[in-house]
Design a protein around this motif. Structure first.
Motif, PDB file in Angstrom:
ATOM      1  N   LEU A 469       0.832  -1.212   0.000  1.00 43.51           N
ATOM      2  CA  LEU A 469       0.000   0.000   0.000  1.00 43.51           C
ATOM      3  C   LEU A 469       0.864   1.258   0.000  1.00 43.51           C
ATOM      4  O   LEU A 469       0.527   2.261  -0.623  1.00 43.51           O
ATOM      5  CB  LEU A 469      -0.926  -0.002   1.227  1.00 43.51           C
ATOM      6  N   GLN A 470       2.007   1.186   0.693  1.00 47.24           N
ATOM      7  CA  GLN A 470       2.920   2.341   0.732  1.00 47.24           C
ATOM      8  C   GLN A 470       3.490   2.611  -0.664  1.00 47.24           C
ATOM      9  O   GLN A 470       3.556   3.761  -1.107  1.00 47.24           O
ATOM     10  CB  GLN A 470       4.046   2.072   1.725  1.00 47.24           C
ATOM     11  N   GLN A 471       3.872   1.527  -1.367  1.00 48.22           N
ATOM     12  CA  GLN A 471       4.428   1.689  -2.728  1.00 48.22           C
ATOM     13  C   GLN A 471       3.375   2.236  -3.693  1.00 48.22           C
ATOM     14  O   GLN A 471       3.651   3.089  -4.523  1.00 48.22           O
ATOM     15  CB  GLN A 471       4.948   0.340  -3.240  1.00 48.22           C
ATOM     16  N   GLU A 472       2.127   1.723  -3.557  1.00 47.93           N
ATOM     17  CA  GLU A 472       1.076   2.103  -4.511  1.00 47.93           C
ATOM     18  C   GLU A 472       0.504   3.490  -4.221  1.00 47.93           C
ATOM     19  O   GLU A 472       0.184   4.236  -5.145  1.00 47.93           O
ATOM     20  CB  GLU A 472      -0.067   1.078  -4.463  1.00 47.93           C
ATOM     21  N   LYS A 473       0.341   3.842  -2.951  1.00 52.79           N
ATOM     22  CA  LYS A 473      -0.387   5.067  -2.594  1.00 52.79           C
ATOM     23  C   LYS A 473       0.497   6.150  -1.981  1.00 52.79           C
ATOM     24  O   LYS A 473       0.034   7.264  -1.731  1.00 52.79           O
ATOM     25  CB  LYS A 473      -1.526   4.721  -1.616  1.00 52.79           C
ATOM     26  N   GLY A 474       1.772   5.810  -1.688  1.00 55.11           N
ATOM     27  CA  GLY A 474       2.690   6.804  -1.123  1.00 55.11           C
ATOM     28  C   GLY A 474       2.365   7.203   0.301  1.00 55.11           C
ATOM     29  O   GLY A 474       2.776   8.263   0.779  1.00 55.11           O
ATOM     30  N   VAL A 475       1.601   6.353   1.013  1.00 54.11           N
ATOM     31  CA  VAL A 475       1.214   6.667   2.388  1.00 54.11           C
ATOM     32  C   VAL A 475       2.413   6.507   3.325  1.00 54.11           C
ATOM     33  O   VAL A 475       3.299   5.676   3.083  1.00 54.11           O
ATOM     34  CB  VAL A 475       0.015   5.772   2.820  1.00 54.11           C
ATOM     35  N   SER A 476       2.489   7.341   4.367  1.00 56.34           N
ATOM     36  CA  SER A 476       3.557   7.235   5.378  1.00 56.34           C
ATOM     37  C   SER A 476       2.994   6.535   6.615  1.00 56.34           C
ATOM     38  O   SER A 476       1.792   6.600   6.876  1.00 56.34           O
ATOM     39  CB  SER A 476       4.063   8.620   5.776  1.00 56.34           C
ATOM     40  N   TYR A 477       3.871   5.880   7.391  1.00 54.63           N
ATOM     41  CA  TYR A 477       3.435   5.198   8.613  1.00 54.63           C
ATOM     42  C   TYR A 477       4.252   5.654   9.818  1.00 54.63           C
ATOM     43  O   TYR A 477       5.479   5.789   9.730  1.00 54.63           O
ATOM     44  CB  TYR A 477       3.616   3.678   8.501  1.00 54.63           C
ATOM     45  N   LEU A 478       3.547   5.860  10.950  1.00 51.01           N
ATOM     46  CA  LEU A 478       4.203   5.880  12.258  1.00 51.01           C
ATOM     47  C   LEU A 478       3.883   4.512  12.845  1.00 51.01           C
ATOM     48  O   LEU A 478       2.735   4.239  13.199  1.00 51.01           O
ATOM     49  CB  LEU A 478       3.649   7.004  13.142  1.00 51.01           C
ATOM     50  N   PHE A 479       4.875   3.641  12.904  1.00 50.04           N
ATOM     51  CA  PHE A 479       4.661   2.235  13.266  1.00 50.04           C
ATOM     52  C   PHE A 479       5.128   2.024  14.706  1.00 50.04           C
ATOM     53  O   PHE A 479       6.329   2.006  14.985  1.00 50.04           O
ATOM     54  CB  PHE A 479       5.443   1.340  12.298  1.00 50.04           C
ATOM     55  N   ILE A 480       4.146   1.899  15.623  1.00 46.26           N
ATOM     56  CA  ILE A 480       4.455   1.756  17.048  1.00 46.26           C
ATOM     57  C   ILE A 480       4.553   0.259  17.362  1.00 46.26           C
ATOM     58  O   ILE A 480       3.614  -0.490  17.106  1.00 46.26           O
ATOM     59  CB  ILE A 480       3.348   2.421  17.905  1.00 46.26           C
ATOM     60  N   THR A 481       5.680  -0.175  17.915  1.00 47.23           N
ATOM     61  CA  THR A 481       5.854  -1.608  18.162  1.00 47.23           C
ATOM     62  C   THR A 481       6.922  -1.849  19.224  1.00 47.23           C
ATOM     63  O   THR A 481       7.693  -0.955  19.549  1.00 47.23           O
ATOM     64  CB  THR A 481       6.229  -2.349  16.859  1.00 47.23           C
ATOM     65  N   HIS A 482       6.941  -3.089  19.765  1.00 41.78           N
ATOM     66  CA  HIS A 482       8.070  -3.486  20.618  1.00 41.78           C
ATOM     67  C   HIS A 482       8.830  -4.642  19.979  1.00 41.78           C
ATOM     68  O   HIS A 482       9.752  -5.170  20.568  1.00 41.78           O
ATOM     69  CB  HIS A 482       7.597  -3.843  22.043  1.00 41.78           C
ATOM     70  N   ASP A 483       8.427  -5.023  18.736  1.00 38.31           N
ATOM     71  CA  ASP A 483       9.046  -6.164  18.050  1.00 38.31           C
ATOM     72  C   ASP A 483      10.103  -5.650  17.074  1.00 38.31           C
ATOM     73  O   ASP A 483       9.794  -5.140  15.999  1.00 38.31           O
ATOM     74  CB  ASP A 483       7.962  -6.952  17.315  1.00 38.31           C
ATOM     75  N   LEU A 484      11.370  -5.800  17.448  1.00 40.03           N
ATOM     76  CA  LEU A 484      12.454  -5.205  16.639  1.00 40.03           C
ATOM     77  C   LEU A 484      12.677  -5.945  15.323  1.00 40.03           C
ATOM     78  O   LEU A 484      13.163  -5.356  14.361  1.00 40.03           O
ATOM     79  CB  LEU A 484      13.743  -5.145  17.461  1.00 40.03           C
ATOM     80  N   ALA A 485      12.299  -7.233  15.260  1.00 39.26           N
ATOM     81  CA  ALA A 485      12.424  -7.962  13.989  1.00 39.26           C
ATOM     82  C   ALA A 485      11.418  -7.404  12.973  1.00 39.26           C
ATOM     83  O   ALA A 485      11.724  -7.296  11.780  1.00 39.26           O
ATOM     84  CB  ALA A 485      12.200  -9.454  14.210  1.00 39.26           C
ATOM     85  N   VAL A 486      10.236  -7.017  13.431  1.00 39.88           N
ATOM     86  CA  VAL A 486       9.230  -6.387  12.555  1.00 39.88           C
ATOM     87  C   VAL A 486       9.721  -5.005  12.115  1.00 39.88           C
ATOM     88  O   VAL A 486       9.547  -4.616  10.963  1.00 39.88           O
ATOM     89  CB  VAL A 486       7.854  -6.291  13.277  1.00 39.88           C
ATOM     90  N   VAL A 487      10.381  -4.286  13.017  1.00 36.37           N
ATOM     91  CA  VAL A 487      10.962  -2.977  12.686  1.00 36.37           C
ATOM     92  C   VAL A 487      11.960  -3.126  11.529  1.00 36.37           C
ATOM     93  O   VAL A 487      11.941  -2.354  10.568  1.00 36.37           O
ATOM     94  CB  VAL A 487      11.661  -2.360  13.923  1.00 36.37           C
ATOM     95  N   ALA A 488      12.809  -4.139  11.629  1.00 35.30           N
ATOM     96  CA  ALA A 488      13.817  -4.376  10.582  1.00 35.30           C
ATOM     97  C   ALA A 488      13.154  -4.648   9.240  1.00 35.30           C
ATOM     98  O   ALA A 488      13.678  -4.305   8.189  1.00 35.30           O
ATOM     99  CB  ALA A 488      14.703  -5.564  10.978  1.00 35.30           C
ATOM    100  N   GLU A 489      11.982  -5.261   9.283  1.00 36.55           N
ATOM    101  CA  GLU A 489      11.257  -5.663   8.070  1.00 36.55           C
ATOM    102  C   GLU A 489      10.570  -4.470   7.400  1.00 36.55           C
ATOM    103  O   GLU A 489      10.537  -4.374   6.184  1.00 36.55           O
ATOM    104  CB  GLU A 489      10.206  -6.699   8.467  1.00 36.55           C
ATOM    105  N   ILE A 490      10.017  -3.538   8.203  1.00 35.53           N
ATOM    106  CA  ILE A 490       9.113  -2.528   7.622  1.00 35.53           C
ATOM    107  C   ILE A 490       9.630  -1.093   7.673  1.00 35.53           C
ATOM    108  O   ILE A 490       9.253  -0.274   6.849  1.00 35.53           O
ATOM    109  CB  ILE A 490       7.717  -2.611   8.301  1.00 35.53           C
TER     110      ILE A 490
END
Length: 534
Positions: A469-490
């Motif tokens: 969705l980010q690639q298609e629509k250019g939307v930005s995310y504030l991604f709140i998480t405690h999972d650092l492996a997910v952080v590395a991914e996104i």
């Protein structure tokens, strides 16, 4: 390994005489070992554990050749006899401590209850044992916390109390059902180390139910994989992770997010979409008969950061550090103060229609999709709600067409619009919430722990969906998480939050591979890593 503590032979469970949820499974658990049962939500893991204790709902029917505990067939025991086994010979740590603990009883009374039921001890000895258990599970300031209620404790502390209750009967077998799912990496590491220490001290067997394969690889001796009610693969942990035999096991392992993915992100700079400067969110502490303000809880304490157009900033840190408060206060859902500029428009001081217009630019996806949707509304109406509120000029026919388009974008069938939230799985409900957030074409979406309670394969799908969705629509995310492996991914950039302040921020590869602050190093050290050799 002779004479297992628990031997389950040919167990099947059906609901309403039709739906088979556990299909002819057999396994053994031996003294002193950690046995992990893994698989996706709905595969039958938890219901298998509950069936051993005969804690099934009324519409469930259990069939088995035997469920032997030390050679004693539990199927032949009456309900009265089972009450002496539950909590005494088999302890159980439930998945959600807040809904498992009694909200109107102190934690001390709840542990006392188990001791009184299974042991004939004088009052002083019971109170001493309660204190010993709370110290054994390393609850901070245990003597002062005995009279606290569950709501006065953090998530990690409540989980420790659940473990203390499960250990109160000195069980031979401890069943831990997803004991660390919603905990931060540092607390998760503490809880696991604690369980292993207690296991070594007491020699009990540990049956771990989990969908976190990295965690399983670091703690289990043997692993069994469950898919659609069947055990499809069993083996020693090293063999299981090094040479998985079943295609489903390989699919689960391939879906795991990897810390190495942080190196693949582009470092190209885009113009800023959101600029936050010197942002505060303080709650007053009132005391005395006149409730005068004596101090403030500094939930967010002078935070500044930018989010670039079409990029993702991950906000990481432990529970209680202020991440969610910051996310919600940026949307004016809770009061905050400081300078917030989105797409060149300053949000400070905006009210009424001007603020409503800007709301279309920032949307939020909450942590628990089920509680953030109205259970009485159809999914189509839930998704269209934002369009109706922020774009009243759009006709009913156009709204329907937009809902169909959004369902297609989040890979849900068109007929989902005519169903209710309870008819969907956790991953599907999260897709509905993403569709709802996209409905008004926002420039920024605040994603508050959107994957924390999801299985690895569903989590991988949601991350892929957000990236597409980010690639298609250019939307930005504030991604709140405690999972650092997910952080590395996104994520493209990372901000690390600690006690209301951002203590380190930068590009994802820089922060995750060359952390500067001691707290960031501690977070990274606590991330469970897939151990391929034992």
């Amino acid at each position: 390994m002779n004479n297992p503590i628990l031997a389950v032979e040919r167990l099947s469970i059906t609901f309403n005489h039709r739906q088979t949820v556990v299909d002819d499974i057999s396994f053994e658990i031996h003294a002193g070992e950690t046995f992990a049962l893994v698989g996706e939500s709905g595969s039958g893991k938890s219901i298998t554990a509950l069936s051993v204790l005969r804690l099934l709902p009324n519409n469930a029917r259990l069939n088995a050749e035997a469920i032997n505990l030390h050679g004693d067939d539990l199927l032949k025991r009456s309900e009265f006899e089972l009450c002496k086994i539950r909590g005494r010979r088999i302890g159980f740590i439930f998945q959600d401590p807040m809904s498992s603990l009694n909200p109107v009883m102190t934690i001390g009374s709840q542990i006392e209850e188990v001791i009184k039921l299974h042991f004939d001890l004088p009052r002083d000895a019971i109170q001493q044992r309660v204190l010993e258990l709370l110290q054994q599970v390393e609850l901070p300031q245990a003597p002062q916390r005995i009279k606290d209620y569950p709501h006065q404790l953090s998530g990690g502390q409540r989980q420790r109390v659940m473990i203390a209750i499960a250990l109160a009967g000195k069980p031979d077998l401890l069943i831990a059902d997803e004991p660390t799912t919603s905990l931060d990496v540092t607390i998760q590491a503490q809880i696991l180390a604690l369980l292993k220490d207690i296991q070594e001290q007491t020699g009990m067997a540990l049956w771990l139910i989990s969908h976190d394969l990295a965690l399983v690889s670091s703690i289990a001796d043997r692993v069994a994989v469950m898919q659609q009610g069947k055990i499809v693969e069993t083996g020693a942990t090293a063999e299981f992770f090094n040479q998985p035999k079943h295609p489903y096991t390989r699919k689960l392992l391939n879906a795991l997010p990897s810390m190495q993915n942080c190196l693949a992100h582009s470092t190209e700079e885009n113009p800023p979409l959101l600029q936050v400067s010197d942002f505060y969110c303080h709650y007053p502490i009132r005391k005395g008969i006149f409730k005068r303000i004596v101090d403030y809880v500094r939930a967010v304490d002078g935070v500044s950061f930018d989010i670039q157009q079409g990029k993702t900033l991950a906000l990481v840190g432990e529970s209680g550090c202020g991440k969610t408060t910051l996310g919600k206060s940026l949307l004016n859902l809770i009061p905050g103060s400081g300078r917030v500029v989105i797409n060149g428009v300053e949000l400070n001081g905006l009210t009424g229609e001007a603020l409503r217009r800007q709301r279309a630019n920032i949307q939020i996806v909450f942590q628990d999709p089920f509680s953030s949707m109205n259970p009485r509304m159809l999914v189509g109406d839930i998704i269209a709600e934002g369009i109706r509120a922020l774009h009243p000029e759009v006709s009913a026919e156009q709204r329907k067409a937009r809902v169909r388009q959004l369902l297609q974008q989040v890979d849900l069938p068109e007929d989902s619009a005519l169903r209710y939230p309870h008819e969907f799985s956790g991953g599907q409900r999260q897709r509905i919430c993403i569709a709802r957030a996209l409905a008004v074409d926002p420039k920024l979406i605040v994603c508050d722990e959107p994957t924390s309670a999801l299985d690895v394969s569903v989590q991988a799908q949601i991350i892929q969906l957000l990236k597409t969705l980010q690639q298609e629509k250019g939307v930005s995310y504030l991604f709140i998480t405690h999972d650092l492996a997910v952080v590395a991914e996104i994520a493209d950039d990372v901000a690390v939050m600690y006690q209301g302040k951002i203590i380190e921020q930068g590009g994802v590869a820089e922060v995750l591979t060359q952390p500067k602050h001691a707290y960031t190093k501690k977070l990274l050290a606590a991330v469970p890593v897939l151990k391929m050799d034992h």
